[in-house]
Design a protein around this motif. Structure first.
Motif, PDB file in Angstrom:
ATOM      1  N   PRO A   1       3.005  -4.238  -7.814  1.00 48.63           N
ATOM      2  CA  PRO A   1       2.265  -3.050  -7.339  1.00 48.63           C
ATOM      3  C   PRO A   1       1.505  -3.262  -6.030  1.00 48.63           C
ATOM      4  N   GLY A   2       1.645  -4.447  -5.421  1.00 45.68           N
ATOM      5  CA  GLY A   2       0.878  -4.706  -4.200  1.00 45.68           C
ATOM      6  C   GLY A   2       1.063  -3.637  -3.138  1.00 45.68           C
ATOM      7  N   LEU A   3       2.313  -3.153  -3.020  1.00 44.51           N
ATOM      8  CA  LEU A   3       2.595  -2.144  -1.998  1.00 44.51           C
ATOM      9  C   LEU A   3       1.711  -0.915  -2.184  1.00 44.51           C
ATOM     10  N   LEU A   4       1.516  -0.530  -3.442  1.00 43.30           N
ATOM     11  CA  LEU A   4       0.737   0.693  -3.694  1.00 43.30           C
ATOM     12  C   LEU A   4      -0.704   0.507  -3.231  1.00 43.30           C
ATOM     13  N   TYR A   5      -1.261  -0.683  -3.485  1.00 42.57           N
ATOM     14  CA  TYR A   5      -2.631  -0.933  -3.015  1.00 42.57           C
ATOM     15  C   TYR A   5      -2.679  -0.889  -1.491  1.00 42.57           C
ATOM     16  N   ASN A   6      -1.693  -1.563  -0.906  1.00 39.44           N
ATOM     17  CA  ASN A   6      -1.659  -1.569   0.573  1.00 39.44           C
ATOM     18  C   ASN A   6      -1.558  -0.149   1.134  1.00 39.44           C
ATOM     19  N   MET A   7      -0.717   0.628   0.478  1.00 41.29           N
ATOM     20  CA  MET A   7      -0.554   2.013   0.929  1.00 41.29           C
ATOM     21  C   MET A   7      -1.875   2.768   0.832  1.00 41.29           C
ATOM     22  N   ALA A   8      -2.553   2.595  -0.302  1.00 40.29           N
ATOM     23  CA  ALA A   8      -3.806   3.330  -0.510  1.00 40.29           C
ATOM     24  C   ALA A   8      -4.825   2.928   0.550  1.00 40.29           C
ATOM     25  N   ILE A   9      -4.935   1.621   0.789  1.00 41.26           N
ATOM     26  CA  ILE A   9      -5.915   1.158   1.775  1.00 41.26           C
ATOM     27  C   ILE A   9      -5.538   1.648   3.173  1.00 41.26           C
ATOM     28  N   ALA A  10      -4.275   1.469   3.522  1.00 41.88           N
ATOM     29  CA  ALA A  10      -3.842   1.888   4.855  1.00 41.88           C
ATOM     30  C   ALA A  10      -4.055   3.386   5.033  1.00 41.88           C
ATOM     31  N   ALA A  11      -3.726   4.151   4.004  1.00 42.62           N
ATOM     32  CA  ALA A  11      -3.869   5.609   4.106  1.00 42.62           C
ATOM     33  C   ALA A  11      -5.330   5.991   4.265  1.00 42.62           C
ATOM     34  N   GLY A  12      -6.181   5.392   3.449  1.00 42.99           N
ATOM     35  CA  GLY A  12      -7.611   5.711   3.520  1.00 42.99           C
ATOM     36  C   GLY A  12      -8.168   5.410   4.901  1.00 42.99           C
ATOM     37  N   VAL A  13      -7.878   4.209   5.390  1.00 34.02           N
ATOM     38  CA  VAL A  13      -8.417   3.803   6.689  1.00 34.02           C
ATOM     39  C   VAL A  13      -7.827   4.672   7.798  1.00 34.02           C
ATOM     40  N   ALA A  14      -6.514   4.919   7.725  1.00 36.43           N
ATOM     41  CA  ALA A  14      -5.869   5.700   8.788  1.00 36.43           C
ATOM     42  C   ALA A  14      -6.455   7.099   8.860  1.00 36.43           C
ATOM     43  N   LEU A  15      -6.601   7.730   7.691  1.00 37.29           N
ATOM     44  CA  LEU A  15      -7.132   9.094   7.695  1.00 37.29           C
ATOM     45  C   LEU A  15      -8.574   9.111   8.188  1.00 37.29           C
ATOM     46  N   ALA A  16      -9.365   8.106   7.755  1.00 34.17           N
ATOM     47  CA  ALA A  16     -10.757   8.061   8.198  1.00 34.17           C
ATOM     48  C   ALA A  16     -10.821   7.874   9.712  1.00 34.17           C
ATOM     49  N   CYS A  17     -10.005   6.973  10.229  1.00 34.75           N
ATOM     50  CA  CYS A  17     -10.011   6.731  11.682  1.00 34.75           C
ATOM     51  C   CYS A  17      -9.560   7.973  12.433  1.00 34.75           C
ATOM     52  N   GLU A  18      -8.508   8.598  11.914  1.00 32.11           N
ATOM     53  CA  GLU A  18      -8.002   9.807  12.577  1.00 32.11           C
ATOM     54  C   GLU A  18      -9.088  10.889  12.600  1.00 32.11           C
ATOM     55  N   ALA A  19      -9.729  11.074  11.458  1.00 30.54           N
ATOM     56  CA  ALA A  19     -10.771  12.104  11.377  1.00 30.54           C
ATOM     57  C   ALA A  19     -11.906  11.768  12.340  1.00 30.54           C
ATOM     58  N   GLY A  20     -12.324  10.504  12.326  1.00 31.43           N
ATOM     59  CA  GLY A  20     -13.424  10.096  13.202  1.00 31.43           C
ATOM     60  C   GLY A  20     -13.076  10.317  14.665  1.00 31.43           C
ATOM     61  N   ALA A  21     -11.866   9.893  15.032  1.00 32.57           N
ATOM     62  CA  ALA A  21     -11.456  10.017  16.441  1.00 32.57           C
ATOM     63  C   ALA A  21     -11.366  11.480  16.849  1.00 32.57           C
TER      64      ALA A  21
END
Ligand code: SF4
Ligand code: SF4
Lengths: 340, 515
Positions: A41-61
């Protein structure tokens, strides 16, 4: 009677960026499932983290640049970047590495250039290259596709803390990817035939990897069918890998794996259908796309065979991103009624 | 003559056809309205000049305005009645501006003028005479562009083939389809007249393959007439195949040069409706006073095709189709792809009115907000002109007009295909239309300043030349005076010289002032 004005064409667009990106995400579902099946399941964790950070960065920018945040987040492009990045990371990746990659992808490779549509480089690949260079060791720690992986809970704990369960060392848990293994073994003067007899290898490529590749290709076929992507780039990438691989394999099958091995190993399929086809950073005309894709394929083969990294996808894509303006310039289609 | 194959034109779209309902209804001729509004300008080219004045009685088919130039067409009264005014009235034009119109109050008698004789056999006339009859009848292209037909017929020698365009590809328009179904003989007769007028013997009539009934009707008429020079060809239903450049590519594989016209490569295209109008004009002695109009859309109760007198207000057409539904939101003339909006329904049917769409909110949805271009290239995939709409958009957006020329903006036919596929919802066509007007405006400005500069420079050159001759004259005189010094005339010469100099300086000063 009076009527409201409207401008031609009065027929509305049939599609939207959100739909395009949504279909891409949908097409990745089977490959994700296959991945989890083989590597845990490592991929799913990575996906969740990447998605969370990406969306937060996108929103912030977007907020910093004074743009409407919500409508632009809904285009799902940041999510696609995050998911593709996660696909490139080993299943056991500590969260801060994933977060670094996702943040770099969105903030530097995308928003600094002006956001969606303006980025010359594929953001996911830029993010991946940054973590590949910054954390080289972590990026080579893959799990064997044998099922002897960590459990869901232990994987999560590793992802969050970077620590393996007390009784386990790295050697017990991880292994090289088939591409990596092949390189190492070839340098020990073994032949491809001998190497591929090992338990890491399956029918055509690496065990597990070849199945995931098949599901990625299935997703790609779906995108072709839905007309989200056109055939030119995928076919050109695959040919670009296949042709030189076949050439060298025919000359010296002991030192070069068969071309089919290249096609189903590493991120070849992902690159052909999901990464190189990122419209924003790819060439645009048909001829341009054939050139662009083929060159990526050839570069992948070159980097794998003689370069410093086991898989060359990210570098091949970024290098060709740089060539896109030139390719576009030289492959402009001939306008109707204008001589050659 | 059999056709081995069809070619493809680049791009294009399969659009959902919305013509099933109106095309299945029989053609209906609607009554002459109480007032006819006939614009003096119904097409590109020069505006016609009225030859009647208010108060005058006119008869059906009587010329009421004459062409004032070569690219122009006569206007005829479309029914009998009295001219009540020649004044500005709203007309169907993308600009939305009013334009001069002849307004006729009809008397319900529909009395014919009789100035045009029917013709028993067109073969008794030669090409020149036939063209003259077409010109006298005010026939223009009925496909929507309304270019004077007689001008096109003057294309000259060297034509290989006449192409009749029955490839109606706009999703709402079916006036040609209904014409072909109901009056195929008229189209056939028109084709025959056109062949004779052009002095060629090959004609190809293109009909889209989703209109089998139209094709069958026409083929039956051709077979009955034993006509062997005319061939009907089914072409795939792809928008914008009705564009003549696209159609020529499909039928012949050849491309019309960008700055040229079809006759340059041996083809001439006319709409099938135009052919029928030619037949009515030349054989029936009936000038162009009516046409078929498709009235359709979710905003009209009973969509169908109407035979309408030119000058009839759109409102009367809608009334003949059962009136508006509650859904009526937008009014368009032309199709949903290339048509333009009309502000109200008082505007008249003109020669170019092939279709009126009363669109419901469902027919035309509001545009979603535009997103940045994601370079997906779909616009280039569908562009029939093989342009790069995405690049054009980029440069139009950035105001880089020179680059627009380089990317062949003026080859854009404004078909709207790029809009329909753009996932970023960019109003590309609108941008291109706007950019074209910007470029025109710039070229006009440039021409104006070039003219001013030329004028300034030639004036300066003239002044310099004048000064030069004066200087030379002075030198000669001085030399002569020096030679004569000592003579009795020497003093007089010196005085002359001084006077000249003063005069010259005065001239110079004046020239400087002029500057
Ligand atoms: S509107 Fe112009 S640019 Fe767009 S598809 Fe049509 S011809 Fe091409
Ligand atoms: S279709 Fe729209 S988003 Fe795609 S390249 Fe063209 S302009 Fe850009």
């Amino acid at each position: 009677m009076k009527f409201a004005a409207t401008v031609p064409p009065h027929v509305r667009p049939r599609t939207s960026v959100t739909r395009v990106m949504g279909e891409v995400l949908l097409a990745l579902v089977p490959a994700t499932a296959a991945w989890v099946w083989f590597f845990g399941p490592g991929l799913l964790y990575n996906m969740a983290i990447a998605a969370g950070v990406a969306l937060a960065c996108e929103a912030g920018a977007l907020a910093l640049r004074g743009r409407a945040v919500l409508p632009q987040l809904q285009d799902l492009s940041a999510l696609v970047t995050a998911i593709l990045l996660a696909f490139c990371l080993p299943p056991l990746t500590p969260w801060w590495i994933t977060a670094t990659g996702a943040a770099f992808a969105i903030l530097f490779a995308k928003q600094l250039y002006g956001g969606l549509g303006y980025n010359p480089f594929n953001p996911a690949m830029a993010g991946y290259v940054v973590v590949l260079i910054s954390f080289p060791e972590a990026m080579t720690r893959w799990l064997p596709p044998t099922g002897a992986t960590l459990g869901a809970w232990e994987t999560l704990r590793f992802t969050l803390t970077g620590m393996l369960p007390g009784n386990l060392g790295w050697d017990a848990v991880t292994g090289a990817t088939p591409l990596d293994d092949l390189r190492t073994q070839l340098s020990l003067a073994r032949t491809v035939g001998e190497i591929r007899g090992g338990e890491l290898y399956g029918l055509l490529g690496g065990r597990g990897w070849e199945s995931i590749s098949a599901f990625v290709a299935l997703g790609g076929a779906y995108l072709l069918w839905r007309r989200i992507i056109r055939w030119h780039i995928p076919v050109a990438v695959l040919l670009g890998v296949f042709v030189p691989a076949a050439f060298f394999w025919l000359i010296n099958p002991g030192a070069y794996p068969p071309p089919t091995f290249h096609l189903v190993s590493g991120a070849t399929m992902l690159c052909a259908f999901f990464i190189a086809t990122d419209p924003v950073s790819a060439a645009t005309s048909r001829t341009g796309r054939l050139v662009y894709g083929f060159a990526i394929g050839v570069l992948i083969f070159i980097i794998r065979s003689w370069g410093g990294y086991p898989d060359g996808v990210a570098f091949a894509v970024l290098l060709m991103n740089m060539a896109v303006p030139a390719i576009d310039h030289f492959t402009r289609p001939r306008t109707y009624g204008h001589a050659g | 003559m059999s056709r081995a194959r069809l070619w493809h034109f680049h791009g294009g779209l399969k659009l959902d056809s919305r013509t099933a309902r109106p095309a299945s209804e029989p053609l209906l001729e609607i009554p002459v309205p109480p007032r006819l509004v006939l614009p003096l300008s119904q097409h590109v080219g020069q505006q016609a000049e009225a030859v009647v004045s208010p108060g005058e009685r006119v008869l059906r088919g009587q010329p009421i305005a004459r062409p004032s130039g070569y690219v122009a067409a006569k206007v005829h009264a479309s029914s009998s009645g009295t001219v009540v005014a020649i004044e500005d009235h709203p007309v169907p034009h993308p600009s939305g501006l009013a334009a001069p119109c002849i307004i006729i109050e009809t008397d319900g008698l529909d009395e014919p003028w009789g100035g045009y004789e029917p013709l028993q056999d067109y073969c008794t006339l030669d090409g020149v005479e036939l063209r003259a009859r077409v010109r006298a009848a005010g026939v223009v292209g009925l496909g929507g562009a309304a270019f004077p037909t007689a001008v096109k017929l003057g294309a000259g020698a060297g034509l290989k083939m006449l192409i009749l365009n029955g490839a109606e590809c706009e999703p709402y328009i079916c006036c040609d389809e209904v014409l072909l179904k109901e009056r195929p003989e008229e189209v056939l007769a028109g084709a025959q007249v056109l062949l004779r007028a052009l002095e060629i013997d090959r004609c190809c009539i293109a009909i889209e393959e989703d209109k089998p009934l139209a094709r069958q009707a026409l083929e039956a008429a051709i077979a009955a007439a034993g006509e062997t020079r005319i061939e009907v060809v089914s072409v795939p239903a792809i928008y914008p195949e009705g564009g003549e450049r696209q159609l020529i590519k499909v039928l012949t594989g050849e491309e019309v040069p960008a700055r040229g016209l079809p006759p340059d490569i041996g083809y001439l295209c006319h709409n099938v409706g135009t052919a029928a109008a030619v037949a009515r004009a030349v054989l029936g002695g009936e000038p162009l006073i009516s046409r078929i109009v498709t009235v359709t859309g979710g905003g009209v109760a009973r969509p169908r095709n109407l035979q309408v007198r030119l000058g009839t207000p759109i409102a009367a057409l809608v009334a003949a189709c059962g009136g508006y539904t509650d859904e009526a939101r937008h009014l368009l003339m032309g199709g949903a792809m290339m048509g333009f909006p009309l502000p109200d329904d008082s505007v008249p049917v003109v020669k170019a009115t092939n279709c009126v769409v009363v669109a419901s909110g469902e027919d035309i949805q509001p545009r979603a907000p535009a997103m940045p271009c994601i370079r997906c290239g779909e616009c280039a995939e569908v562009c029939p002109a093989q342009l790069l709409p995405q690049q054009l958009y980029w440069h139009a957006h950035a105001g880089e007009l020179d680059r627009l020329d380089e990317y062949h903006l003026f080859d854009c036919i404004e078909c709207g295909c790029c809009d329909v596929v753009c996932p970023s919802q960019l109003p590309l066509t609108q941008y291109f239309r706007y950019a074209k007007t910007e470029l025109w405006a710039r070229d006009r400005d440039r021409a104006r300043s070039d003219l001013a500069r030329d004028r300034f420079e030639s004036r300066r050159a003239r002044i310099e030349a004048e000064q030069e001759t004066r200087r030379r004259r002075l030198e000669e005189k001085t030399r002569a005076a020096n030679a004569a010094r000592g003579d009795e005339d020497a003093r007089k010469a010196m005085i002359d010289e001084a006077l000249e100099r003063v005069q010259a300086r005065r001239d110079d000063d004046r020239a400087d002032d002029d500057k």
